[in-house]
Design a protein around this motif. Structure first.
Motif, PDB file in Angstrom:
ATOM      1  N   MET A   1       7.569   9.333  -8.408  1.00 54.22           N
ATOM      2  CA  MET A   1       7.175   8.462  -9.511  1.00 54.22           C
ATOM      3  C   MET A   1       8.380   7.642  -9.980  1.00 54.22           C
ATOM      4  SD  MET A   1       4.134   8.482 -10.704  1.00 54.22           S
ATOM      5  CE  MET A   1       2.701   9.477 -10.608  1.00 54.22           C
ATOM      6  N   GLU A   2       8.182   6.378 -10.095  1.00 61.72           N
ATOM      7  CA  GLU A   2       9.202   5.459 -10.604  1.00 61.72           C
ATOM      8  C   GLU A   2       8.882   5.116 -12.053  1.00 61.72           C
ATOM      9  OE1 GLU A   2      11.888   4.068  -9.032  1.00 61.72           O
ATOM     10  OE2 GLU A   2      11.462   5.163  -7.192  1.00 61.72           O
ATOM     11  N   GLU A  62       3.831   4.607  -8.487  1.00 58.93           N
ATOM     12  CA  GLU A  62       4.347   4.781  -7.128  1.00 58.93           C
ATOM     13  C   GLU A  62       4.815   3.430  -6.593  1.00 58.93           C
ATOM     14  OE1 GLU A  62       4.416   7.693  -5.350  1.00 58.93           O
ATOM     15  OE2 GLU A  62       3.566   8.811  -7.044  1.00 58.93           O
ATOM     16  N   TYR A  63       6.062   3.353  -6.164  1.00 60.14           N
ATOM     17  CA  TYR A  63       6.629   2.120  -5.632  1.00 60.14           C
ATOM     18  C   TYR A  63       6.497   2.100  -4.117  1.00 60.14           C
ATOM     19  CZ  TYR A  63      10.058  -1.407  -4.329  1.00 60.14           C
ATOM     20  OH  TYR A  63      10.681  -2.493  -3.783  1.00 60.14           O
ATOM     21  N   ASP A  64       5.919   1.008  -3.573  1.00 55.58           N
ATOM     22  CA  ASP A  64       5.815   0.809  -2.137  1.00 55.58           C
ATOM     23  C   ASP A  64       6.846  -0.240  -1.747  1.00 55.58           C
ATOM     24  OD1 ASP A  64       5.161   0.502   0.505  1.00 55.58           O
ATOM     25  OD2 ASP A  64       3.137  -0.267   0.145  1.00 55.58           O
ATOM     26  N   LYS A  71       1.981   0.849  -7.678  1.00 55.77           N
ATOM     27  CA  LYS A  71       0.637   1.336  -8.010  1.00 55.77           C
ATOM     28  C   LYS A  71       0.759   2.038  -9.348  1.00 55.77           C
ATOM     29  CE  LYS A  71      -3.328   3.804  -6.214  1.00 55.77           C
ATOM     30  NZ  LYS A  71      -4.233   3.046  -7.005  1.00 55.77           N
ATOM     31  N   THR A  73       0.371   4.031 -12.733  1.00 58.86           N
ATOM     32  CA  THR A  73      -0.265   5.220 -13.290  1.00 58.86           C
ATOM     33  C   THR A  73      -0.464   5.039 -14.787  1.00 58.86           C
ATOM     34  OG1 THR A  73       0.870   6.561 -11.638  1.00 58.86           O
ATOM     35  CG2 THR A  73      -0.129   7.725 -13.486  1.00 58.86           C
TER      36      THR A  73
END
Length: 90
Positions: A1-2, A62-64, A71, A73
Motif C-alpha cells: 500500500m502506498e 496500490e501503485y502500478d 488503484k 483504496t
C-alpha cells in the motif's frame, strides 16, 4: 500500500471520440499519477473522485509502476497550503 499526498484534478481525454471523458490525476510535488477508484466506462464520471477535485488529499492505494496508475483504496482531504513534499517513489 502506498500513501501519496497531493492535489486531485481532472483532464478530459479522448476528445472528439465516443469515449471522451474525464481522467482523474493526483499531482504530487514531483510527479502525477492517474487515479482509478472503480471500473467505469471512459466517458463516465467517477463521483467518488469527482468530490475531491481541486482539493489537497491523502490517497492510499496500490501503485502500478508500468501504467503509473494508483488503484485507490481511500481518499481523505488534508489541510495544507501547498503540495506537500513527501517520500521518494521508485
Amino acid at each position: 500500500m502506498e500513501i501519496l499526498e497531493g492535489l486531485v484534478y481532472v483532464k478530459y481525454g479522448r476528445i472528439g471520440s465516443k469515449s471522451e471523458g474525464p481522467d482523474y490525476y493526483l499531482q504530487t510535488w514531483d510527479r502525477e499519477f492517474l487515479l482509478k477508484y472503480r471500473d467505469r466506462g471512459p466517458w463516465e464520471l467517477d463521483y467518488y473522485l469527482e468530490f475531491f477535485c481541486r482539493k489537497f488529499v491523502e490517497v492510499t492505494g496500490e501503485y502500478d509502476k508500468e501504467t503509473n496508475t494508483v488503484k485507490v483504496t481511500t481518499v481523505k482531504e488534508i489541510c495544507v497550503e501547498h503540495i506537500p513534499k513527501n517520500m521518494e517513489y521508485s
